[in-house]
Design a protein around this motif. Structure first.
Motif, mmCIF file in Angstrom:
data_model
loop_
_atom_site.group_PDB
_atom_site.id
_atom_site.type_symbol
_atom_site.label_atom_id
_atom_site.label_comp_id
_atom_site.label_asym_id
_atom_site.label_seq_id
_atom_site.Cartn_x
_atom_site.Cartn_y
_atom_site.Cartn_z
ATOM 1 N N TYR A 30 49.008 68.971 91.975
ATOM 2 C CA TYR A 30 49.147 69.035 90.513
ATOM 3 C C TYR A 30 47.889 69.529 89.801
ATOM 4 O O TYR A 30 47.958 70.308 88.858
ATOM 5 N N ASP A 31 46.732 69.033 90.230
ATOM 6 C CA ASP A 31 45.520 69.294 89.440
ATOM 7 C C ASP A 31 45.085 70.751 89.498
ATOM 8 O O ASP A 31 44.283 71.182 88.669
ATOM 9 N N SER A 74 46.737 73.134 88.581
ATOM 10 C CA SER A 74 47.184 73.755 87.324
ATOM 11 C C SER A 74 46.256 73.389 86.171
ATOM 12 O O SER A 74 46.411 73.891 85.061
ATOM 13 N N LEU A 75 45.294 72.507 86.414
ATOM 14 C CA LEU A 75 44.346 72.136 85.360
ATOM 15 C C LEU A 75 42.923 72.581 85.699
ATOM 16 O O LEU A 75 41.979 72.204 85.030
ATOM 17 N N SER A 76 42.783 73.378 86.745
ATOM 18 C CA SER A 76 41.432 73.778 87.130
ATOM 19 C C SER A 76 40.915 74.810 86.138
ATOM 20 O O SER A 76 41.646 75.289 85.284
ATOM 21 N N TYR A 77 39.657 75.144 86.283
ATOM 22 C CA TYR A 77 39.066 76.094 85.330
ATOM 23 C C TYR A 77 39.766 77.449 85.409
ATOM 24 O O TYR A 77 39.887 78.160 84.429
ATOM 25 N N LYS A 78 40.198 77.806 86.608
ATOM 26 C CA LYS A 78 41.011 79.016 86.730
ATOM 27 C C LYS A 78 42.377 78.590 87.255
ATOM 28 O O LYS A 78 42.638 78.648 88.452
ATOM 29 N N ARG A 99 36.324 78.794 94.838
ATOM 30 C CA ARG A 99 34.899 78.486 94.782
ATOM 31 C C ARG A 99 34.382 78.319 93.349
ATOM 32 O O ARG A 99 33.608 77.418 93.083
ATOM 33 N N THR A 100 34.795 79.151 92.448
ATOM 34 C CA THR A 100 34.238 79.045 91.088
ATOM 35 C C THR A 100 35.031 78.085 90.218
ATOM 36 O O THR A 100 34.669 77.877 89.063
ATOM 37 N N ALA A 101 36.102 77.553 90.752
ATOM 38 C CA ALA A 101 36.894 76.615 89.957
ATOM 39 C C ALA A 101 37.645 75.687 90.905
ATOM 40 O O ALA A 101 38.849 75.758 91.047
ATOM 41 N N PRO A 102 36.899 74.812 91.590
ATOM 42 C CA PRO A 102 37.535 73.970 92.602
ATOM 43 C C PRO A 102 38.530 72.982 91.975
ATOM 44 O O PRO A 102 38.477 72.722 90.771
ATOM 45 N N PRO A 133 40.072 70.128 90.368
ATOM 46 C CA PRO A 133 39.310 69.206 89.516
ATOM 47 C C PRO A 133 39.295 67.766 90.005
ATOM 48 O O PRO A 133 38.310 67.063 89.793
ATOM 49 N N VAL A 134 40.357 67.326 90.675
ATOM 50 C CA VAL A 134 40.341 65.949 91.171
ATOM 51 C C VAL A 134 39.293 65.792 92.268
ATOM 52 O O VAL A 134 38.549 64.816 92.321
ATOM 53 N N THR A 183 36.597 67.650 92.588
ATOM 54 C CA THR A 183 35.281 67.744 91.946
ATOM 55 C C THR A 183 34.911 66.442 91.254
ATOM 56 O O THR A 183 33.764 66.001 91.298
ATOM 57 N N ALA A 184 35.907 65.824 90.602
ATOM 58 C CA ALA A 184 35.617 64.580 89.883
ATOM 59 C C ALA A 184 35.055 63.524 90.832
ATOM 60 O O ALA A 184 34.216 62.720 90.441
ATOM 61 N N SER A 211 32.697 77.839 87.090
ATOM 62 C CA SER A 211 32.297 76.493 86.683
ATOM 63 C C SER A 211 30.866 76.171 87.108
ATOM 64 O O SER A 211 30.278 75.242 86.591
ATOM 65 N N ARG A 263 33.724 70.016 80.606
ATOM 66 C CA ARG A 263 34.368 71.048 79.815
ATOM 67 C C ARG A 263 35.422 70.428 78.907
ATOM 68 O O ARG A 263 36.279 69.684 79.357
ATOM 69 N N TYR A 276 42.718 64.650 82.398
ATOM 70 C CA TYR A 276 43.434 63.379 82.433
ATOM 71 C C TYR A 276 42.886 62.345 81.445
ATOM 72 O O TYR A 276 42.898 61.148 81.729
#
Lengths: 1073, 487
Positions: free
Chosen positions: A904-905, A907-911, A932-935, A937-938, A940-941, B214, B230, B240
């Motif tokens: 799911y996440d 679809s919310l990444s930077y790209k 690589r430039t937009a891993p 997000p979950v 990365t968090a 990023s 961001r 979230y």
């Protein structure tokens, strides 16, 4: 005298302090150790100006070796062993005057304790030692006698001995379920199931622990866990990185790693295959695939960059990755100057890096085409493999048939000779431009054929008549002009404006063709594009075919991706500037360099083969076909002020006689007119070639069949994916020291070599990557095994024995247990680099069984747990946090390997890209698509590494964003809801059973009464809310794609969902006991 | 006027405070929200406040407390904006003289052109303000605030392409892997605010242009908590942030109370300091759920303020909305607000493209300065404007009547700063008549970084982080403070 004693005392005190804060005391006790106590100070505070990097420091005084430090500096001494007052070092560090050291403005100053250590060391004789990690791995390491009762294996005796010396003792053993949770996560990245917990608790046999470890190690999940760790080291990503960061196809390498770990192949082989699999004798596809490791760095895809700069950067990345991953050394520093702290010189750096430079690559990947950067290899699936085999066989058969037909044609040739007609009509002309006059162009509806980099406005264009197809005018910008030519007028080119010939020359590589023209070049120094069927140069991988001028030489090529997938020939003779030259290229459709010829003034030019490896298509740009153009190319240098006349395109390969005819206008005619008995042997042979290519029907048919077979083989190859690998060039690329590390400032020539301070390169090994891996895996190598066992120790404990796994040099930390590290490394090598054996030993040690919980006072005594007198606090990794909830909820897919998954996440990444439906949402996290430039997000968090460069550890730190992800993230809410439905199905309305099970499966322990009470309250509160607001329950239960399978009321289901999600968010769930 | 109420602790001393309170005291504070203690300091105080660091940040008096960096990605032309060069108009169409180029290499995009004709700017220029700065007619709003701005016309870089160029501007290195400027500041200065991230990044929505990554706001080898956060322009401003559908704040609070109760129970059992952090982590997450919607809601802004920023301000994700949001974040103590506005890469169709970019950014940029000034915040807020490099004085591609393009030019470009500690109405550095080479006072990216850190009270040579055995700095081993622009 009393002063001296004072220093000694305080130095001892200092040692004690250092023991707790940073390094480790060995049992030697009082005397200071150079490596342990002195070197860290010198390295951090002094070497920057008084170290190894002599050329980049102002001072001549150098402290990095005893020889330098004790040298007579003209009546005074930097260090006089045993004599403080005669030692300049002592005087300077104690001075408050202008001559104090470090100088007042220096950023890093000495503490009083550090000054005491240095003084004590001078007094003790200023002995130097070789740095611990540069000394060969000892042949044997004795295991201490201590701790026999507590110890379960050798590891524990080393640990106990250190604890005992420091006056500490081991912590109590953790509970069985806690151990099981820890070991299951550490070895598989997944939680133990309730059944596994119950079985293990019941099992009181003596080998219960051992059996469990053996079972865990054999699981595919264990291979996945080890792979996950390796992906950070290997800087794995599913995209090319840098700026454009488009997707790439490298996941089969990841699957190879999983399989390698599952097979438990010896680690020295694991390394060798990845470093040099392609160089192994009769290398298998898997061995070659392993070398993708060295191509996982970022690749540049940004037009206009300095291409060599990025090629050098790729080589550097490989060097740094290998240096870090296998040697634990920071080679980066010595890229620009001799290392300031470690004995790595620039020469060492470039000697090592040159091992990784010998592949046919370019510092830029294709922007306009989908070509995979070279070197690459085809990676067919079964069906593709079969198709390729069949097609290859068919080509061989057709080639043999053509050879046979040519032999048979000799009789028919004699027959033809006697009946031949004198007409030298040249067959197969598809375009002929004479450049004699400009015409008005007509509007076209196929604007694909207009050079989009120029203009499509017809008012800016002239037409040029095409003798063969008068309706199909060539087009030129009005900037080009007509001038007197070789015959009539010729076109003079600006270099920025092309002449384009629509719908012409769109030839696949199975198509024979010839292009003939006259050219006059104004100079013989510059590169110039004469003609091309190719949209771009470097940022298109030069895909297409072209004739260019490189200084005074002509260079013809067919390219899929320059330089690694192309054929290219270049003339040897230098052109004459200012003179007309008749130039023909002929190509026979073979995809081989010998099938590509250049003729100058009608005579075949002697050429050198520059490249001979064309295996893929030369026509497909991302936005369609391209056109044939003369005189310029996007971002390339055009044929500035060059002249072109009589430009012919043939859709077949011309014979030599025909080319000569085109050049001198008579040769073929003359030969055809000669009586047969007057023909020389040469003329007969040339005529035979002409006959074969023009007149012989069987040969024509055989060529058509051959072409068809080739087309099929080419299509089969184009349908097969390619993956980047290492493939050694025949000749090593000349290597140079690069001054200040700059790609364009070459210094002295360098030969491939290993650093001088490390063991010699074996005399019997080749100077290539294979030799290098033999060197790295030699049984006494000082670094390789130490670095490796340290990484696996870190994998199990969270911290390495060397806390800086990426730096075993002078600036890195010393091992907390040097002898243990050496023993483990020796044992590892002696038992065949067996990773599974190593992990088993660690998992079964008493050290590993220690509880992490200790009273505050005990924690204070050793806050960083350097004595290993307790277990480590460990938060689950990003992957484990997600996989845990998927596993517990039953959603986790057990599919091993395959293309990247998009949870799911994504679809919310930077790209962002669209998330998968179905299976891809529930794969283990190591399969998550890594951009690589937009891993993701979950990931990365939760502090996943971003995989830009090789990393040996992750910095784990809490942040509020993590709480948001676990409380609100779709994956986590959905897993809670699905697990809630399962719980309700099993326990119906029994809320305490529900709580107990949820707690047990998410934390591997039963809730205590107080916890049960709080969670029951939580459940009741939530149930009340959802009963009052059934609409909210419905909404919550709609999160995520999974279907709700429960008969429970929505309110109850929702309340259990919140309950489960809350337990997921507990410390006990995300940290290991 | 809103002022951050939590600025009472001196730099990097929060850790003393934290340790001074007993565990019981700390716990009781957690129950009532975390008070002034920033989350960061609860983690590993040693890491947050290394010895190098304490020296670095207490070394100098800070002129600025926060930064708003209006990064114009793609590289706006200095020739069309601030670096007025009438000579280019006089010699329009002539070839770039060899005496100007001096053999310097060009990019692979125009380096092979057979002709390099000079192009004069098609836009009118005039002098504005008391300082008399020359400003393009495309920036009428910026023209009104020139007396607040400190122009540096002589910035230069080594990068010739966007990827390396932006990476250099943001991290001090052309190659990926280093921490970004905002991450360094987060690491060096810590948080100003208990409810919001220290380092916030926003990008104008839908600008296309050269892709960013990023890592531009990443923490590199610094602990990842220093990553920029961001803010997105859609419903999930922060990843979230919103409760799932069906969970309202009251029921979330209830569940959270139980979670925290369980955490406190465990803390009592284990006295494990990580539990304290965990409790704080969940409280801060909860507060962010209200503090971020609060800061992104412009409802309380006056009509005149909204008007100042222009109509776009009402559309989330526009540069105007992001500028206003930047001010609101700055007001609440966010240390570093990084804005990205992409699309300045005018290799072709420069006149039209440049106009469009100015239309999107000129008014909000000026509005931000005016707004900060009116609120008394400009004096301790440093606003920075600029791209990753400049553009060539010659035409890339075909020059036609009224249309042309410019290639990348690393040798000189203009940036400006305003507020916190820089001279207002001042111009520093000078380029030649062709805007090709610097003739006076060059400012390298490292110098710019050194100066920015200096304005925040940080000695750029002392803000270091030891990684792989080396003490890394934002400025590598370079950087000089540009003393002449300091107020």
């Amino acid at each position: 005298m009393s002063v001296v004693t004072g220093y000694k005392l305080s130095a001892t005190l200092t040692l004690f302090l250092i023991t707790l804060s940073n390094t480790v005391c060995s049992s030697e006790g009082e005397k200071s150790s150079f490596n342990r106590d002195v070197l860290p100070i010198l390295s951090d505070k002094c070497f920057h100006c008084h170290g190894r990097d002599a050329t980049n420091q102002d001072s001549e005084f150098r402290l990095h070796s005893q020889e330098n430090a004790l040298a007579d500096l003209g009546g005074y001494f930097g260090i006089k062993p045993g004599d403080l007052e005669a030692s300049e070092l002592h005087l300077r560090i104690r001075s408050n005057d202008y001559d104090q050291m470090p100088p007042e403005e220096a950023v890093r100053q000495l503490t009083d304790e550090e000054k005491d250590v240095l003084d004590a060391w001078i007094l003790e004789g200023a002995e130097y030692e070789a740095h611990w990690s540069y000394t060969s791995l000892p042949e044997r390491v004795d295991v201490p006698d201590e701790g026999i009762q507590w110890a379960k294996n050798a590891i524990d005796r080393f640990v106990f001995a250190r604890q005992q010396f420091a006056g500490m003792s081991p912590n109590r053993e953790m509970g069985k379920e806690a151990w099981l949770r820890r070991v299951t996560f550490d070895l598989t990245g997944l939680p133990p199931s309730i059944t596994e917990i119950e079985d293990f608790l019941r099992d009181d046999s003596t080998n219960a622990y051992e059996n469990r470890v053996v079972e865990l190690l054999a699981k595919k999940a264990c291979a996945e866990r080890l792979t996950t760790e390796w992906l950070d080291v290997a800087r794995y990503s599913d995209s090319y990185g840098y700026q454009r960061d488009e997707r790439r196809f490298v996941w089969p390498w990841r699957d190879w790693v999983i399989e390698a770990f599952h097979q438990n192949i010896p680690y020295d082989q694991f390394m060798t295959w990845q470093l040099a699999g392609d160089l192994l004798p009769d290398a298998t596809r898997e061995q070659k695939l392993a070398t993708t490791f060295n191509r996982l760095h970022s690749h540049k895809k940004e037009g206009g960059v300095a291409i060599e700069e990025f090629r050098v950067e790729y080589v550097a990345d490989r060097t740094h990755t290998v240096g870090t991953a296998f040697m634990g050394l920071t080679f980066e520093c010595s890229r620009c100057h001799d290392h300031k702290y470690d004995p790595i010189t620039m020469k060492d750096y470039y000697g090592l890096s040159s091992f990784f430079a010998n592949i046919d690559e370019r510092g830029l990947i294709s922007h306009f085409t989908d070509a995979v950067p070279t070197p690459s290899m085809p990676l067919p699936n079964q069906g593709q493999e079969q198709a390729l085999k069949e097609a290859e066989l068919a080509v061989a058969t057709a080639e043999a048939e053509y050879a046979r037909v040519q032999e048979e044609a000799r009789d028919d040739f004699q027959e033809w000779l006697s009946h031949r007609k004198p007409s030298p009509l040249l067959q197969g002309i598809v375009a002929h431009l004479t450049f004699d006059s400009f015409e008005t162009p007509q509007p076209r509806n196929d604007d694909d054929n207009v050079d989009k980099t120029q203009t499509s406005d017809l008012s800016n264009l002239y037409g040029l008549s095409n003798v063969v197809t008068p309706g199909n005018l060539a087009l030129t910008s009005k900037a080009n002009s007509l001038v007197p030519g070789r015959r009539g007028q010729a076109i003079q080119l600006t270099g920025d404006d092309a002449v384009t010939i629509p719908n012409t020359g769109q030839y696949a590589r199975d198509q024979p063709f010839s292009i003939v023209c006259s050219v006059k070049t104004p100079e013989t120094k510059q590169r110039a594009v004469i003609y091309r069927h190719s949209r771009g140069w470097d940022d298109a991988g030069s895909l297409g075919y072209e004739l260019i001028k490189l200084g005074g030489r002509l260079n013809a090529k067919l390219c899929h991706f320059w330089p690694g997938n192309a054929i290219c020939v270049e003339t040897e003779d230098i052109l004459n500037p200012g003179q007309w030259m008749h130039v023909a290229i002929t190509y026979d459709g073979s995809s081989k360099a010998r099938g590509l010829r250049i003729y100058l003034n009608g005579i075949q030019a002697s050429t050198t083969i520059v490249k001979d490896n064309l295996t893929r298509q030369i026509t497909k740009w991302r936005d369609g076909e391209d056109y044939l153009a003369i005189g310029s190319r996007y971002r390339d240098r055009g044929f500035k002020e060059g002249l072109v006349d009589d430009f012919y395109v043939f859709d077949r390969s011309l014979s030599a006689l025909e080319v000569l005819q085109l050049s001198d206008g008579e040769s073929l005619e003359q030969v055809l007119a000669k009586p047969t008995d007057a023909l020389s042997a040469t003329e007969l042979n040339e005529l035979f070639q002409y006959y074969l290519l023009v007149w012989d029907q069987p040969a024509r048919q055989a060529r058509a069949d051959l072409r068809k077979a080739r087309r099929k083989w080419n299509a089969a190859m184009d349908a097969t994916p390619a993956i980047t690998v290492m493939r050694e060039l025949d000749q090593p690329r000349p290597a140079y020291l690069l001054k200040r590390g700059q790609y364009d400032r070459r210094g002295e020539r360098i030969t491939a070599d290993t650093p001088e301070f490390l063991p010699d390169f074996p005399a019997d090994q080749p100077r290539n990557r294979l030799g290098l891996s033999q060197w790295l895996t030699s049984p006494n190598h000082p670094l390789t095994a130490r670095v490796t066992v340290n990484r696996y120790w870190q994998l199990m404990f969270g911290k390495g024995l060397v806390r800086t796994p990426e730096d075993f040099g002078a600036q890195g930390e010393r091992p907390t247990h040097p002898a243990l590290l050496d023993w483990l490394a020796r044992d590892f090598v002696d038992h065949g680099w067996n990773v599974r054996r190593l992990l088993r030993m660690i998992a079964l040690s008493a050290t590993y069984r220690q509880s992490a919980v200790v009273p505050g006072e005990v924690r204070e005594q050793d806050p960083e747990n350097r004595l290993l007198a307790r277990g480590f606090d460990k938060r689950l990794s990003a992957e484990m946090i997600r996989d845990n909830v998927l596993a517990v909820s039953g959603l986790l897919s057990n599919k091993v390997g395959g293309p990247p998954a998009r949870p799911y996440d994504i679809s919310l990444s930077y790209k962002p890209s669209e998330a998968d439906q179905g299976l891809g949402l529930y794969c283990r996290s190591l399969y998550t698509f890594w951009q690589r430039t937009a891993p993701a997000p979950v990931m990365t968090a939760f502090n996943a590494s971003n995989r830009e460069v090789c990393r040996l550890r992750r910095e784990v730190a809490p942040s509020p964003l993590q709480a948001l992800v676990m409380l609100n993230g779709t994956q986590f809410v959905e897993a809670s809801r699905v697990y809630a439905a399962n719980l309700l199905a099993r326990h119906d309305e029994n809320s305490s059973a529900i709580i107990s099970e949820a707690f047990l499966s998410l934390t591997s322990q039963n809730p205590k009464p107080k916890q049960l009470e709080i969670l029951s309250q939580l459940y009741r509160e939530q149930l009340q809310i959802f009963e009052e607001h059934p609409d909210r329950a419905e909404k919550l239960l709609a999160v995520g794609n999974a279907i709700n399978e429960t008969t429970a009321s929505p309110a109850r289901h929702a309340a259990v969902t919140v309950l489960v999600n809350s337990i997921m968010n507990l410390d006990e769930c995300v940290r290991l006991p | 006027m809103k002022q951050p109420s939590t600025e009472n602790r001196s730099h990097c001393t929060g850790f003393d405070n934290t340790l001074a309170v007993s565990r019981r005291e700390a716990l009781s504070r957690f129950g009532h929200g975390l008070g002034a203690m920033a989350l960061a300091t609860l983690l590993n105080p040693k890491e947050v406040c290394g010895a190098d660091l304490a020296a670095a940040v207490s070394h100098l008096p800070a002129k600025a407390k926060r930064i708003i960096f209006l990064f114009q990605s793609g590289a706006p032309s200095q020739i069309e904006s601030f670096d007025y060069k009438p000579v280019l108009n006089e010699r329009h169409g002539e070839q770039l003289p060899a005496s100007v180029r001096m053999g310097q290499r060009l990019t692979g995009m125009s380096g092979n052109q057979s002709s390099l004709p000079l192009v004069g700017s098609p836009f009118g220029f005039a002098q504005y303000g008391q300082c008399g700065a020359w400003i393009s007619e495309q920036m009428p709003h910026t023209a009104k605030i020139v007396d607040e701005l400190c122009f540096i016309k002589s910035v230069y870089t080594e990068a010739i392409n966007h990827g390396p160029g932006v990476t250099f501007m943001q991290t001090g290195s052309q190659f990926p892997g280093r921490p970004s400027m905002g991450a360094w500041l987060s690491y060096g200065l810590g948080s100003h605010n208990k409810d919001l991230p220290t380092f916030v990044v926003m990008e104008t929505h839908g600008q296309g242009g050269q892709p960013l990554a990023s890592r531009m706001w990443g923490s590199g080898f610094l602990p990842s908590k220093h990553d920029g956060v961001r803010l997105r322009s859609d419903a999930n401003v922060v990843l979230y942030l919103k409760n799932p559908e069906g969970i309202d704040p009251a029921s979330r609070r209830k569940a959270l109370n139980r979670i925290q109760e369980l955490h406190r129970l465990r803390l009592e059992e284990t006295s494990d300091p990580a539990l304290e952090t965990r409790i704080a982590q969940y409280e801060m997450a909860y507060r962010m759920q209200s503090s971020i919607p609060e800061v992104t809601d412009f409802g309380e802004e006056s009509e005149s303020t909204l008007k100042l920023y222009g109509d776009d301000v009402k559309t989330p994700g526009t540069f105007a909305a992001n500028c206003l949001l930047a001010r609101r974040l700055a007001e609440r103590g966010v240390r570093f607000v990084q804005l990205y506005h992409a699309g300045w890469d005018h290799h072709e169709n420069l006149p039209g493209g440049f106009k469009e970019k100015c239309k999107q950014t000129d008014q909000p940029t000026a509005a931000l300065i005016q707004d900060l000034k009116q609120r008394g915040m400009l004096e301790d807020t440093l606003v920075i404007w600029g791209g990753e490099f400049g553009r060539t004085n010659y035409c890339q591609g075909k020059m036609t009547e009224g249309n042309f393009g410019r290639d990348h030019h690393p040798r000189c470009f203009t940036m400006w700063m305003a507020g916190g500690g820089v001279k207002p109405g001042f111009t520093y550095g000078r380029t030649d008549d062709f805007s090709y080479n610097i003739v006076e006072d060059g400012v390298h990216i490292h110098d710019l970084h050194a100066t920015i850190l200096h304005l925040l009270g940080i000695d750029h040579e002392r803000l270091t982080f030891k990684y792989q055995g080396r003490h890394f700095r934002l400025t590598d081993v370079h950087g000089h403070i540009v003393e002449d622009i300091l107020a």
